[in-house]
Design an enzyme around this catalytic site. Structure first.
Site, mmCIF file in Angstrom:
data_model
loop_
_atom_site.group_PDB
_atom_site.id
_atom_site.type_symbol
_atom_site.label_atom_id
_atom_site.label_comp_id
_atom_site.label_asym_id
_atom_site.label_seq_id
_atom_site.Cartn_x
_atom_site.Cartn_y
_atom_site.Cartn_z
ATOM 1 C CG ASP A 271 -2.171 0.908 0.997
ATOM 2 O OD1 ASP A 271 -2.342 1.451 -0.112
ATOM 3 O OD2 ASP A 271 -2.950 1.072 1.945
ATOM 4 C CB ALA A 305 -2.672 8.539 4.318
#
EC number: 3.5.1.25
Length: 379
Positions: A271, A305
């Site tokens: 990610d 994030a």
């Protein structure tokens, strides 16, 4: 680049215990032979004091960026990202988009077709696209910008014609999404459940219609409670595949152990964001500005994030912090992800596979990387 070999402790499916002591030989970017003898794990541990490990190139199916660049930037961003991650042992990966207005997604897709078709020198191989947004639940955005929308098959197919979509994330509880899953699967796209506020029953229904797995398990989905098992419960009870982000921030080590024990084919993803491989500071994630500090990447409100993770660090976390055998860790960062995309010539050291090799020392620090036979400059 055309022909070469490397000697060491080879993690290969050709050995019953997973390890040979010998050499890998390649020609024309493919492995042509593996010579040597099988050794036990105890023997391999003793030999590793002076002999390097030869591992298959890592495969990352969820990567937004790296080296200061974001997939959503379009242009040459993907080329920079591929060069960043290959220097950490990732030899194949998916370009992962963010939730955004459709014109911005189309602009991000525009340059990817050519870059997927041809690996550039000094880079990892782009395998296709992971369309993570915008077909998600606005109540479970996580760090996704607030542009969620209902999926439309014609739009997905139009994007797929520009650059091949290998994985799409959607929230099955959104109206029309369950009915869309069989058509996406028929088009050869892996459907993953993610950014979902759905119930356990919603997850089971999506799997029954052909959904393949779960996007960054536990994160941005309804959690497990003993009277409301949620989407995480559906994954733990029924899934064969799921992504995990093993940066030790997104998921507690105990929860990682639960998933690895419950779901047979969990595989690790980064990610990763544009902050990966960069110093602390402010970076972009889609439309968001994010801050990298002390290894974490967060929105201004503190929400995680994406990450600054690389798959070589993921492997070290699995082996050192979770105590997985090295052969098992390699499966989680390479082989399972390749198998998930039906790529038998990636993620493994075997005759006929691409000559994607990662050379590591006993402490699992990178010594060399080869992508389709090309030695990558790590500096």
């Amino acid at each position: 680049m055309d022909k070469g070999s490397r000697e060491g402790l080879i993690v290969t499916p050709e050995a019953s215990e997973g390890v040979w002591h010998g050499s890998v030989h390649w020609h024309g970017g493919r492995i042509v032979s593996i010579s040597g003898r099988e050794v036990s794990r105890a023997q391999a541990e003793a030999l590793s004091a002076t002999t390097p490990w030869l591992l298959p190139g890592f495969v990352d199916l969820h990567c937004h960026g790296g080296g200061g660049h974001d997939v959503m930037d379009g242009g040459e961003a993907a080329a920079h990202i591929a060069r960043t991650h290959v220097r950490h042992g990732t030899t194949a990966l998916l370009a992962t988009t963010m939730t955004a207005p459709l014109p911005e997604i189309q602009a991000a897709f525009a340059p990817l077709g050519e870059q997927i078709a041809q690996r550039r020198p000094g880079s990892a191989r782009w395998l296709g696209v992971h369309l993570e947004g915008p077909y998600i639940n606005p109540e479970r955005l996580g760090a996704q910008p607030d542009f969620a929308q209902v999926a439309d098959l014609a739009t997905v197919r139009a994007l797929h014609a520009v650059a091949p979509i290998r994985v799409v994330t959607l929230a099955p509880e959104i109206e029309h999404h369950l009915a869309l899953i069989p058509a996406l699967v028929a088009d050869g796209i892996r459907v993953q459940i993610g950014h979902s506020n759905g119930s356990y029953d919603d997850g089971v229904a999506a799997l029954a219609r052909g959904a393949h797995g779960f996007t960054h398990l536990f994160n941005a989905m309804s959690g497990l409670h003993h009277r409301e098992p949620g989407m995480a419960g559906a994954a733990l009870a029924h899934a064969q595949h799921a992504e995990l982000i093993p940066d030790l921030l997104h998921v507690h080590p105990g929860a990682l152990r639960v998933a690895l024990r419950a779901i047979p084919h969990c595989y690790c993803v980064t990610d990763a964001t544009s902050a990966t491989g960069m110093p602390d500071g402010e970076y972009r994630l889609g439309r968001h500005r994010v801050l990298k500090c002390l290894g974490a990447v967060r929105l201004a409100d503190g929400t995680l994030a994406g990450s600054a993770l690389t798959l070589d660090q993921a492997l070290r976390n699995l082996v050192v912090h979770l105590g997985l055998p090295l052969t098992e860790g390699v499966r989680r960062v390479a082989t399972i992800a390749a198998d998930y995309l039906d790529l038998p010539d990636r993620g493994r050291l075997a005759v006929g596979a691409h000559a994607d090799l990662v050379v590591m020392n006993r402490d699992l620090q990178l010594q060399a990387v080869f992508a389709e036979g090309e030695e990558i400059e790590l500096a």
